[in-house]
Design a protein around this motif. Sequence first.
Motif, mmCIF file in Angstrom:
data_model
loop_
_atom_site.group_PDB
_atom_site.id
_atom_site.type_symbol
_atom_site.label_atom_id
_atom_site.label_comp_id
_atom_site.label_asym_id
_atom_site.label_seq_id
_atom_site.Cartn_x
_atom_site.Cartn_y
_atom_site.Cartn_z
ATOM 1 N N LEU A 125 0.059 -2.802 -3.276
ATOM 2 C CA LEU A 125 -1.152 -2.110 -2.842
ATOM 3 C C LEU A 125 -1.309 -0.775 -3.558
ATOM 4 O O LEU A 125 -2.414 -0.405 -3.974
ATOM 5 C CB LEU A 125 -1.128 -1.897 -1.326
ATOM 6 N N LEU A 168 -13.848 3.072 0.279
ATOM 7 C CA LEU A 168 -13.642 2.865 1.708
ATOM 8 C C LEU A 168 -14.695 3.611 2.497
ATOM 9 O O LEU A 168 -15.030 4.760 2.180
ATOM 10 C CB LEU A 168 -12.228 3.343 2.082
ATOM 11 N N ASN A 214 -7.691 0.156 12.252
ATOM 12 C CA ASN A 214 -8.352 -0.001 10.951
ATOM 13 C C ASN A 214 -9.059 1.292 10.550
ATOM 14 O O ASN A 214 -9.938 1.781 11.268
ATOM 15 C CB ASN A 214 -9.374 -1.137 11.011
ATOM 16 N N ARG A 267 -8.905 4.772 7.242
ATOM 17 C CA ARG A 267 -8.318 5.328 6.024
ATOM 18 C C ARG A 267 -6.850 5.690 6.190
ATOM 19 O O ARG A 267 -6.082 5.603 5.229
ATOM 20 C CB ARG A 267 -9.115 6.549 5.571
ATOM 21 N N VAL A 322 -4.711 2.729 5.313
ATOM 22 C CA VAL A 322 -4.738 2.398 3.883
ATOM 23 C C VAL A 322 -3.944 3.413 3.080
ATOM 24 O O VAL A 322 -3.117 3.047 2.224
ATOM 25 C CB VAL A 322 -6.192 2.327 3.380
ATOM 26 N N LEU A 358 -5.748 -4.733 10.367
ATOM 27 C CA LEU A 358 -5.029 -4.594 9.113
ATOM 28 C C LEU A 358 -3.531 -4.791 9.268
ATOM 29 O O LEU A 358 -2.841 -5.111 8.294
ATOM 30 C CB LEU A 358 -5.309 -3.219 8.496
ATOM 31 N N TYR A 418 -4.326 -7.644 6.453
ATOM 32 C CA TYR A 418 -3.679 -6.987 5.321
ATOM 33 C C TYR A 418 -3.971 -7.734 4.015
ATOM 34 O O TYR A 418 -4.218 -7.117 2.974
ATOM 35 C CB TYR A 418 -2.179 -6.888 5.554
ATOM 36 N N LEU A 431 -7.326 -6.746 2.847
ATOM 37 C CA LEU A 431 -7.304 -5.429 2.207
ATOM 38 C C LEU A 431 -6.791 -5.529 0.778
ATOM 39 O O LEU A 431 -7.368 -4.932 -0.147
ATOM 40 C CB LEU A 431 -6.436 -4.477 3.021
#
Length: 499
Positions: free
Chosen positions: A38, A55, A96, A98, A101, A210, A216, A219
């Motif tokens: 990722l 995003l 879910n 930022r 991520v 996520l 996931y 994503l």
Amino acid sequence: MTAAHAVLTLARRGLLNPGSPLRVARQISVLRHWGYGLGGSLLSAAARSPSRVALIDSSGSLSYAALSSSALAMAGALRSSQGMGPGDRVGVLFDNGRDFVVSVAALSLLGADAVLINTGFSPTQVAAVVRDHGLRLVLDAPSLPLLPLPLSLPLLPPGRPGRTVVLTSGTTGTPKGARRPHPGGPGPLAAILDRIPVRAGSRMFIAAPLFHTWGYASLQLAIGLRATVVLSPRFSPASAASLVRSHGCSSVFAVPVMLSRLLEAGCALPGVRVVAVSGSALPGDLATRFMSVHGKVLYNLYGSTEVSWASVATPAELLRSPGTAGRPPRGTRLMVLSPSGSPVPPGIVGRIFVGNSMLFEGYTGGDLPAPAAVDGLLATGDLGRLDDSGLLTVVGRADDMVISGGENVFPSAVEDLLARLDGVREAAVVGVPDPEFGERLAAFVVRSPGATLSANDVRDHVRRLGARFAVPRDVHFVPSLPRTTTGKIIKRSLGELDR
């Protein structure tokens, strides 16, 4: 999947479109040094499309340049203030958005292992995950402000690629974790895009959690496509429809129960060309009902945390057989085997085994046995059958099959019948102990609003359309079915209600 077909697939989805030679060179250089995890995928996307919106969440939007800078800054902070590095395990506990991520990307860049924690866990369960999985730190909302951002800290690619650990259960007790492998190239991305036609640079609403395998994976797919990811911390039909409309999303990644809720609420997804679901079976005629409203947009991916993907059903295949799990993408082997390990003929139920490039690398959190394996294929734990054309139908978990009076009954078949009965909002069927027959079927039914369904109505419906031994002797009407945060029904809880 051959290299030629992978290249063709990536080209069809717009990933190989011409771009600035300098940016393309930077993108290739980043992937060569950082890999396809990722973190590396995020840096690669930022090198190629820095100003593209990466995003959108409740806090606003971030470009790929800003998102990758945030991940690099957090990675530096974790290294300088916490001493995190390759091989360390760190929990990630976010809805879910930022923060999820950025955290997982930062750990990937450090070579640390991100353990994705279900946000529905109790404090006791989180503490058990910390203990049993050897976590050095848990990243959550209160912890992030404590991380000082480094002014200037060069970060080099780790000698050991970071892994992602997905917790495969945990509705009660301590969950087991499955170590996901580090992608070795674009092959996994091409395998999914071979069957699910999402375009590079498009806008994707990821409604699936996520921290779950499907969320996931969605994503990872989005970052690999340099797409714009739209996220919301909680799902509701009205907010999902509003987000899709206001942000112009062309694809939605969800779990099946979300489709049911959208239909019940009369909330459509305007302009969507792909709705991809996974995580549990499509009940009854949900697939055809959903496509009668939205058109031929539904794709159903069957897989597990251990085997990643196994098969994907396209809209045409779902219209032909609404409960099908489809067929495997190129490069994936799928077999239905007898107890002796030999392939069974079409139409015969057997154990499902899968092989691909992303099989998991083992469990964490205890000395747990690996799934059964045959010729490089792993057992999914499910039973299924193939038809003459190679389409797979999953009939249920191997340990869910009920033997009543010597007859084998698959609860999922009875659930499909009940899903088609007017007045049933949703239903689940389990086996419970019986002194005479060994086991008997118990149905737990949630009535539709205003419905006056009786237990005899339920039994008569199954008796008309199913086998005699599939008729549930016990029918319980309940206000709701217990579900995990990923939408799966917690059947062991239903069994306890019957006692």
